[in-house]
Design a protein around this motif. Structure first.
Motif, mmCIF file in Angstrom:
data_model
loop_
_atom_site.group_PDB
_atom_site.id
_atom_site.type_symbol
_atom_site.label_atom_id
_atom_site.label_comp_id
_atom_site.label_asym_id
_atom_site.label_seq_id
_atom_site.Cartn_x
_atom_site.Cartn_y
_atom_site.Cartn_z
ATOM 1 N N HIS A 198 0.808 -1.226 0.000
ATOM 2 C CA HIS A 198 0.000 0.000 0.000
ATOM 3 C C HIS A 198 0.836 1.268 0.000
ATOM 4 O O HIS A 198 0.498 2.249 -0.632
ATOM 5 N N GLU A 199 1.951 1.249 0.755
ATOM 6 C CA GLU A 199 2.702 2.498 0.885
ATOM 7 C C GLU A 199 3.393 2.904 -0.411
ATOM 8 O O GLU A 199 3.883 4.014 -0.528
ATOM 9 N N HIS A 200 3.427 2.044 -1.418
ATOM 10 C CA HIS A 200 4.049 2.428 -2.669
ATOM 11 C C HIS A 200 3.055 3.071 -3.628
ATOM 12 O O HIS A 200 3.448 3.588 -4.649
ATOM 13 N N VAL A 201 1.770 3.001 -3.294
ATOM 14 C CA VAL A 201 0.756 3.531 -4.204
ATOM 15 C C VAL A 201 0.727 5.053 -4.141
ATOM 16 O O VAL A 201 0.780 5.650 -3.068
ATOM 17 N N VAL A 202 0.691 5.669 -5.312
ATOM 18 C CA VAL A 202 0.564 7.125 -5.401
ATOM 19 C C VAL A 202 -0.667 7.408 -6.237
ATOM 20 O O VAL A 202 -0.751 7.000 -7.395
ATOM 21 N N ASN A 203 -1.643 8.068 -5.635
ATOM 22 C CA ASN A 203 -2.866 8.384 -6.376
ATOM 23 C C ASN A 203 -2.668 9.606 -7.239
ATOM 24 O O ASN A 203 -2.180 10.637 -6.778
ATOM 25 N N VAL A 204 -3.029 9.458 -8.508
ATOM 26 C CA VAL A 204 -2.891 10.552 -9.465
ATOM 27 C C VAL A 204 -4.244 10.758 -10.131
ATOM 28 O O VAL A 204 -4.925 9.790 -10.460
ATOM 29 N N VAL A 205 -4.630 12.009 -10.313
ATOM 30 C CA VAL A 205 -5.841 12.279 -11.087
ATOM 31 C C VAL A 205 -5.440 13.016 -12.360
ATOM 32 O O VAL A 205 -4.800 14.070 -12.311
ATOM 33 N N TYR A 206 -5.810 12.453 -13.496
ATOM 34 C CA TYR A 206 -5.612 13.143 -14.765
ATOM 35 C C TYR A 206 -6.921 13.814 -15.124
ATOM 36 O O TYR A 206 -7.992 13.225 -14.978
ATOM 37 N N ILE A 207 -6.831 15.032 -15.590
ATOM 38 C CA ILE A 207 -8.035 15.708 -16.067
ATOM 39 C C ILE A 207 -7.845 15.899 -17.559
ATOM 40 O O ILE A 207 -6.974 16.665 -17.991
ATOM 41 N N ASP A 208 -8.628 15.172 -18.350
ATOM 42 C CA ASP A 208 -8.358 15.175 -19.787
ATOM 43 C C ASP A 208 -8.936 16.425 -20.458
ATOM 44 O O ASP A 208 -9.502 17.296 -19.799
ATOM 45 N N ARG A 209 -8.756 16.486 -21.769
ATOM 46 C CA ARG A 209 -9.088 17.727 -22.482
ATOM 47 C C ARG A 209 -10.563 18.052 -22.467
ATOM 48 O O ARG A 209 -10.967 19.178 -22.690
ATOM 49 N N SER A 210 -11.403 17.048 -22.169
ATOM 50 C CA SER A 210 -12.835 17.354 -22.101
ATOM 51 C C SER A 210 -13.254 17.666 -20.673
ATOM 52 O O SER A 210 -14.425 17.880 -20.387
ATOM 53 N N GLY A 211 -12.278 17.699 -19.767
ATOM 54 C CA GLY A 211 -12.591 18.035 -18.384
ATOM 55 C C GLY A 211 -12.890 16.823 -17.520
ATOM 56 O O GLY A 211 -13.151 16.935 -16.319
ATOM 57 N N GLN A 212 -12.842 15.644 -18.141
ATOM 58 C CA GLN A 212 -13.160 14.437 -17.378
ATOM 59 C C GLN A 212 -12.028 14.084 -16.407
ATOM 60 O O GLN A 212 -10.860 14.133 -16.774
ATOM 61 N N ARG A 213 -12.400 13.733 -15.159
ATOM 62 C CA ARG A 213 -11.410 13.346 -14.164
ATOM 63 C C ARG A 213 -11.150 11.843 -14.255
ATOM 64 O O ARG A 213 -12.090 11.050 -14.231
ATOM 65 N N ILE A 214 -9.899 11.480 -14.352
ATOM 66 C CA ILE A 214 -9.539 10.068 -14.451
ATOM 67 C C ILE A 214 -8.598 9.736 -13.304
ATOM 68 O O ILE A 214 -7.393 10.000 -13.367
ATOM 69 N N PRO A 215 -9.141 9.184 -12.194
ATOM 70 C CA PRO A 215 -8.258 8.840 -11.083
ATOM 71 C C PRO A 215 -7.535 7.532 -11.376
ATOM 72 O O PRO A 215 -8.125 6.598 -11.909
ATOM 73 N N VAL A 216 -6.275 7.515 -11.008
ATOM 74 C CA VAL A 216 -5.422 6.393 -11.380
ATOM 75 C C VAL A 216 -4.503 6.058 -10.208
ATOM 76 O O VAL A 216 -4.108 6.952 -9.446
ATOM 77 N N LYS A 217 -4.198 4.771 -10.030
ATOM 78 C CA LYS A 217 -3.273 4.417 -8.952
ATOM 79 C C LYS A 217 -1.902 4.136 -9.559
ATOM 80 O O LYS A 217 -1.732 3.151 -10.279
ATOM 81 N N GLY A 218 -0.954 5.015 -9.266
ATOM 82 C CA GLY A 218 0.400 4.780 -9.744
ATOM 83 C C GLY A 218 1.242 4.241 -8.611
ATOM 84 O O GLY A 218 0.749 4.021 -7.506
ATOM 85 N N LYS A 219 2.510 4.032 -8.909
ATOM 86 C CA LYS A 219 3.420 3.547 -7.872
ATOM 87 C C LYS A 219 4.607 4.487 -7.792
ATOM 88 O O LYS A 219 4.948 5.165 -8.771
#
Lengths: 489, 193
Positions: free
Chosen positions: B74-95
């Protein structure tokens, strides 16, 4: 030895990571025979296999899961200016070829090389076979200086000079004479700086790039020691970008040779400049300061406020020995700043003159509207004026400026507009179109044989193989017939 | 697999390398106790010349999909949110250690990377939300040079390919610029002169 292993490991690993990343972006496999997966889907034809063509194709394929896209290219080899324009010492810029290769290998995309649209097949014939045709054929010509002496020996367009060292088949016999000490380049954009950099780069650096072997030999014997890059306006209007300027400043064994007077008033103007212009100007001023007093044999410099008015010939009247420049002053401000002649003239002694004042598009077909003044296909947002089903992207749409990223955004715009038109019924998809099947059959009756992407890959493999034995990423084939022979072997 | 440690150490040619420390705890070489430290120490020496040989820049390390249970800690997970060109939020779990450009690709976010992370284009241009701007190391000169070419440049502009996830970046939001035909915010179109 350990270092080399590390480098090789890293290379392999980076390649693998890149391919993993690309694989994860791929559209899911759709099965079915290539190109026939959706009988009623839109069939789009793209004329021109350079960045504009490929980026337009990429976007269309992504946006419509039923679209089939065919890219037609005049040469047997794809990629346009990425292959023939980007400087040999800028290999990272060419990484985009990997993206284009993925597009070409997409099951709904086909590449047809060795097809001269306008001669082997007309635009009308393409429009009959496809729901939409996108013109992405770029700018193969160049603006001319329109001054006396332009046709003298020793005067070249940057387009031809760049084509020569980049292996463009049409320029393989250019044979520039590099015996003179001073070269003058007209124009101060990135292409001008590329030419200056190639003229002054140590051959040891160039020999590990994909520069052609024959141009390398000529450059190795070059006597050019001084390159002046001339622009009609001032330092604040210079068209090059900071990366290229930095490369000039960092060129080994060369010094910057500027005229401090050209920079009067510039320091005061700095604070009001937008960031990109400010950083660029600051770097230039740093070069002015640091260039002085250095006793290095090779030099390069900008010469501002000068426009070419005549190329001067030597005693035999056949070869260029100098250039006459008109001195300008500036009028207006900001983007409207114009160069106005003062009446004063200046002669510069030189034996090599390269005009780098812009590429230029040509009309492809009498049925396609063309604006001769702007040298583009007249369009509104990529829709060709007074037509339906005909679009354009890239330099033929906007004019020949910008980098690959600019063309990318522009091509995405055209693709979006085309998709919109399809969805709004402006492009009638209810009609069945025969697509490549019809066109390749037509070409066959005319004795034109196409080069398919896997056949380009044979050319590619041969070039990489030849390059390997020379310590270069590739040795480009210079002859179209040789390319075809290998493609069809 | 040995290669991933080398790559993780970064293929950078400037002092930038020093800031991107390898994440040893998730490196197989470290786990197998066969790391000689050569990747960390020697990488700088090996690449002191301008990057003409290798065609990429900073470590493009990307955690591979086939991960062992330890890597999903768990401690390696980094939450990232991308907001694409149409304004849509795309939450993603990175490391930790992930490259933001390739993470975007992995999750189908429309971020181009034409030059493949080699600081030769500006197609991976993103806006970083203000709270996180300072948590990123300053851009090196070459990144700034490329950013200068990006349309709609803002104070919080960065190149996605130069952002490597660290635990502090958990919650970062990256907005893709809405690039239009007119590359100037006020609709200005440069005039030929």
């Amino acid at each position: 030895m350990k270092r080399m292993t590390m480098i090789n490991l890293m290379k392999a690993s980076v390649k693998k990571i890149h391919s993993l990343s690309r694989a994860s972006r791929c559209l899911p496999a759709e099965g079915g025979v290539r190109g026939f997966s959706s009988a009623s889907g839109p069939r789009v034809c793209i004329v021109g296999g350079g960045p504009a063509g490929f980026y337009t194709a990429q976007q269309l394929l992504k946006a419509r899961r039923d679209a089939v896209v065919d890219i037609y290219e005049r040469l047997p080899v794809p990629f346009g200016l990425v292959r023939f324009g980007v400087a040999p010492d800028h290999p990272e810029v060419k990484n985009v070829i990997n993206t284009f290769t993925q597009t070409a290998q997409h099951e709904r995309c086909s590449f047809y090389g060795n097809v001269n649209v306008g001669k082997d097949v007309t635009i009308e014939e393409l429009r009959q076979a496809y729901h939409a045709v996108v013109l992405s054929y770029g700018a193969e010509g160049n603006r001319s200086m329109k001054i006396p002496g332009e046709d003298l020996s020793g005067v070249f367009s940057a387009k031809d000079f760049v084509g020569w060292y980049n292996g463009l088949p049409n320029n393989k016999e250019l044979c520039p004479d590099l015996n003179c000490e001073t070269a003058v380049i007209l124009g101060q954009g990135n292409v001008a700086l590329d030419v200056a950099r190639i003229l002054l780069s140590p051959v040891d650096m160039l020999k590990e790039t994909d520069i052609t072997q024959n141009s390398l030999a000529v450059l190795a014997g070059s006597n050019v020691r001084r390159v002046l890059i001339v622009g009609r306006r001032g330092p604040l209007q210079i068209a090059c970008t900071i990366k290229e300027l930095r490369e000039m400043v960092n060129l080994p064994n060369t010094r910057a040779d500027m005229m401090p007077n050209d920079f009067e008033g510039i320091a005061e103007a700095l604070k009001d400049l937008p960031r990109p212009r400010k950083r660029l100007t600051e770097l230039m001023m740093k070069a002015v300061k640091e260039g002085r007093g250095d006793k290095v044999e090779k030099s390069w410099g900008f010469r501002f406020f000068r426009s070419p008015v005549e190329v001067l010939a030597g005693a035999d009247g056949k070869r260029a020995t100098g250039i006459r420049l008109a001195l300008n002053k500036l009028e207006g401000s900001g983007e409207d700043t114009r160069a106005v002649p003062t009446g004063q003239l200046e002669d510069l002694e030189c034996g090599l003159i390269i005009s780098s004042i812009g590429y230029k598009s040509f009309p492809i077909d009498p049925t396609v509207p063309f604006d001769p003044r702007k040298a583009i296909v007249p369009n509104a947002m990529g829709r060709v004026q007074d037509t339906t089903g005909l679009y354009c992207s890239g330099w033929v749409k906007r004019g020949p400026t910008g980098v690959i990223a600019t063309t990318m955004n522009d091509s995405f715009d055209t693709a979006r507009v085309l998709i919109q038109d399809m969805e709004a019924g402006e492009v009638d998809l209810s009609v069945n179109k025969a697509g490549a099947q019809a066109i390749t059959a037509l070409l066959q009756t005319r004795g034109v044989r196409t080069v398919l992407f896997p056949q380009w890959e044979k050319i590619n493999a041969e070039e990489e193989k030849r390059g390997k034995s020379l310590g270069k990423p590739r040795e480009k084939l210079l002859d179209v017939d040789e390319m075809l022979k290998i493609a069809w072997s | 697999m040995a290669a991933s440690a080398a790559v993780r150490a970064g293929v950078s040619f400037t002092h930038r390398f020093v800031r991107v420390s390898p994440v040893c705890s998730i490196c197989p070489l470290h786990r197998l106790k066969v790391c000689t430290g050569v990747a960390v120490g020697r990488a700088v020496d090996g690449f002191s010349s301008p990057n003409r040989r290798l065609q990429t820049s900073i470590g493009v390390c990307q955690s591979e999909d086939s991960s062992s249970p330890e890597e999903d800690r768990h401690e390696h997970v980094v939450n990232v949110v991308y907001i694409d060109r149409s304004g849509q939020r795309i939450p993603v779990k990175g490391k930790v250690g992930d490259n933001v450009l390739y993470l975007a690709h992995k999750h189908g976010v429309d971020l181009e990377g034409a030059c493949e992370a080699s600081l030769a284009c500006s197609t991976c241009h993103v806006y970083v939300n203000s709270d996180y701007c300072d948590k990123l190391p300053d851009p090196e000169e070459r990144e700034d040079d490329m950013l200068d070419m990006a349309p709609l440049l803002q104070e919080n502009s960065r190149l996605g390919c130069q952002i490597i996830l660290t635990p502090e970046l958990d919650g970062i939001e990256l907005t893709l610029p809405k690039v239009t035909r007119n590359f100037y915010v006020d609709g200005h179109v440069p005039k030929p002169h």
